[in-house]
Design an enzyme around this catalytic site. Structure first.
Site, PDB file in Angstrom:
ATOM      1  N   TYR A 124       0.820  -1.350  -0.085  1.00  0.00           N
ATOM      2  CA  TYR A 124      -0.097   0.113   0.093  1.00  0.00           C
ATOM      3  C   TYR A 124       0.667   1.216   0.051  1.00  0.00           C
ATOM      4  O   TYR A 124       0.452   2.327   0.304  1.00  0.00           O
ATOM      5  CB  TYR A 124      -0.788  -0.049   1.310  1.00  0.00           C
ATOM      6  CG  TYR A 124      -2.117  -0.881   1.067  1.00  0.00           C
ATOM      7  CD1 TYR A 124      -1.980  -1.934   0.266  1.00  0.00           C
ATOM      8  CD2 TYR A 124      -3.078  -1.012   2.180  1.00  0.00           C
ATOM      9  CE1 TYR A 124      -3.111  -2.787   0.040  1.00  0.00           C
ATOM     10  CE2 TYR A 124      -4.096  -1.859   2.314  1.00  0.00           C
ATOM     11  CZ  TYR A 124      -4.082  -2.722   1.111  1.00  0.00           C
ATOM     12  OH  TYR A 124      -5.214  -3.842   1.123  1.00  0.00           O
ATOM     13  N   LYS A 173       4.905 -14.495   3.575  1.00  0.00           N
ATOM     14  CA  LYS A 173       4.848 -15.394   2.501  1.00  0.00           C
ATOM     15  C   LYS A 173       6.408 -15.495   2.177  1.00  0.00           C
ATOM     16  O   LYS A 173       6.864 -15.314   0.881  1.00  0.00           O
ATOM     17  CB  LYS A 173       4.062 -14.790   1.561  1.00  0.00           C
ATOM     18  CG  LYS A 173       3.822 -15.953   0.235  1.00  0.00           C
ATOM     19  CD  LYS A 173       3.107 -16.900   0.650  1.00  0.00           C
ATOM     20  CE  LYS A 173       2.840 -17.823  -0.513  1.00  0.00           C
ATOM     21  NZ  LYS A 173       2.157 -19.178  -0.200  1.00  0.00           N
ATOM     22  N   ASP A 206      -1.409 -18.267   3.289  1.00  0.00           N
ATOM     23  CA  ASP A 206      -2.341 -19.127   2.689  1.00  0.00           C
ATOM     24  C   ASP A 206      -2.838 -20.183   3.770  1.00  0.00           C
ATOM     25  O   ASP A 206      -3.912 -20.393   4.084  1.00  0.00           O
ATOM     26  CB  ASP A 206      -1.708 -19.703   1.264  1.00  0.00           C
ATOM     27  CG  ASP A 206      -0.313 -20.147   1.440  1.00  0.00           C
ATOM     28  OD1 ASP A 206       0.110 -20.065   2.497  1.00  0.00           O
ATOM     29  OD2 ASP A 206       0.117 -20.765   0.403  1.00  0.00           O
ATOM     30  N   ASP A 230      -4.840  -6.183   6.057  1.00  0.00           N
ATOM     31  CA  ASP A 230      -6.003  -5.805   5.683  1.00  0.00           C
ATOM     32  C   ASP A 230      -6.996  -7.139   5.418  1.00  0.00           C
ATOM     33  O   ASP A 230      -8.317  -6.960   5.871  1.00  0.00           O
ATOM     34  CB  ASP A 230      -6.056  -5.097   4.359  1.00  0.00           C
ATOM     35  CG  ASP A 230      -7.053  -4.122   4.211  1.00  0.00           C
ATOM     36  OD1 ASP A 230      -8.016  -4.025   4.820  1.00  0.00           O
ATOM     37  OD2 ASP A 230      -7.133  -3.413   3.042  1.00  0.00           O
TER      38      ASP A 230
END
Ligand code: NAD
Length: 359
Positions: A124, A173, A206, A230
């Site tokens: 972002y 990740k 995930d 988010d």
């Protein structure tokens, strides 16, 4: 003592739910003096900018704000006011508690989690561009710094300690994002070693989504980067009963802004139908931040009792999926009035209500 607090009513359902929170604030008896400023669509109409400098000045001056949601145009138009506000004021920690209330609207009635999300960088950051003139390719840069990662991870552990929570999970990740993900992961490992009293572990994003849906009770405080936070905080809001009841807070070194997780829900704007609870519970967090713990506790318990009674609740809490005893939906203003009525009547001598399975 009186407190001067910036109030940003926001867009869509924002003015209705912030008015509801204001009313509940009055019922607590705490002297809150609201400095009302416009951002978003109302500010564009008047000042031709969605975030006039007067809004930032007001928050800097008062150091604390209650905010309604603000609409962001999708795929074009002005830059998100929410993202800009966080970056301009360095509101780096987005804290989103996911607490199930009275066991309603959730398959997990004991949910009590906190998502701590870094709110100033990551995907972002606003560093993005089209690669070619035909707009067939585009890039967004994922900015991760040691400074911001260190700051948010420490914040999460300190929050865990303050709230007597025992477990912090980092979500990333790093298996695929071998620079940005690995940097965040490495910082988490360093900082977690400084908090031996708190259990720490890591999950890939995930896997975390699946784990949370299967067994949310195994998690306590989750710390992660901006986009992942988010998404995870909406997921956790869903576990705890939905966006209508999910509050949030943004903290900088000196400033704090309290706002619900939900957006401006344009389809319900001006209809007096929206659920005011997320904004009211954001006020609860604001009162705790001001040191008004008793008033905050009254607000929390008044919300709990109102939802548990199922007599005066908005449409989202009145639906069959939310409760096994569907009731005619009340208006946003009616629910705010009921919560306000209860606030001074709460008996703080009684233990805090807890959900218990029906025997
Ligand atoms: P949304 O949260 O506004 O709505 C998602 C769904 O939840 C809709 O069905 C909506 O009707 C429902 N909902 C949300 N809040 C509710 C409430 N209090 N009571 C009852 N139902 C409620 O998300 P969206 O539709 O993706 O976004 C709408 C706008 O809000 C967009 O412009 C988005 O950018 C903006 N937004 C702002 C913030 C913020 O200001 N912090 C956060 C999220 C989205």
């Amino acid at each position: 003592m009186g407190y001067r607090v910036t109030l940003i009513p926001g867009d869509g359902i924002g003015p209705e739910v912030t008015e509801a929170a204001r009313r509940v604030g009055e019922a607590t008896g705490v002297s809150l003096e609201w400095d009302v400023v416009d951002a978003g669509e109302r500010a564009i109409a008047r000042d031709r900018t969605p975030l006039p400098p007067s809004v930032l000045d007001s928050i800097r001056r008062n150091r604390v704000a209650l905010k309604g949601p603000i609409t962001t145009p999708i795929g074009g138009g002005f830059r998100s006011v929410n993202v800009t506000l966080r970056q301009e004021l360095d509101l780096f920690a987005s804290v989103r508690p996911a607490r199930a209330i009275a066991g309603e609207g959730t398959r997990y009635p004991e949910t009590d989690l906190i998502v701590v999300r870094e709110a100033t960088e990551g995907l972002y950051s606003g560093v993005e561009h089209w690669v070619d003139r035909a707009h067939t390719a585009a890039e967004t840069v994922n900015v991760i710094t040691r400074f911001a990662s260190d700051r948010i991870v420490r914040f999460a552990f300190e929050l865990a300690r303050r709230q007597k929570r025992s477990h912090v999970t980092a979500v990333h990740k790093a298996n695929i994002m071998k620079t940005t993900g690995a940097l965040f992961q490495g910082v988490f490992r360093e900082i977690s070693a400084l908090y031996p009293d708190i259990r720490s572990d890591e999950r890939l994003i995930d896997n975390m989504c699946m784990q949370l849906v299967k067994k949310p009770d195994e998690y306590d405080v989750i710390v992660t980067t901006n986009l992942m936070g988010d998404i995870l905080s909406d997921l956790c809001a869903g576990l705890a009963g939905g966006l209508g009841v999910a509050p949030g807070a943004l903290f900088g070194e000196q400033l704090a802004v309290f706002e619900p997780v939900h957006g401006s829900a344009p389809k319900y704007a001006g209809q007096d139908r929206a659920d005011p609870v997320a904004e009211i519970l954001s006020l609860e967090l604001l009162l705790r931040h001001l040191g008004e713990a008793e008033a905050a506790e009254r607000v929390y318990r008044a919300v709990w009792e109102t939802i548990a009674e199922k007599k005066v609740v908005t449409y989202d809490l009145a639906l069959p999926g939310y409760t096994d005893r569907p009731v005619p939906p009340s208006r946003c203003s009616e629910m705010a009035a009921e919560i306000s009525r209860k606030v001074p009547l709460i008996d703080l001598e009684k233990p805090r209500p807890r959900w218990r399975p029906a025997s």
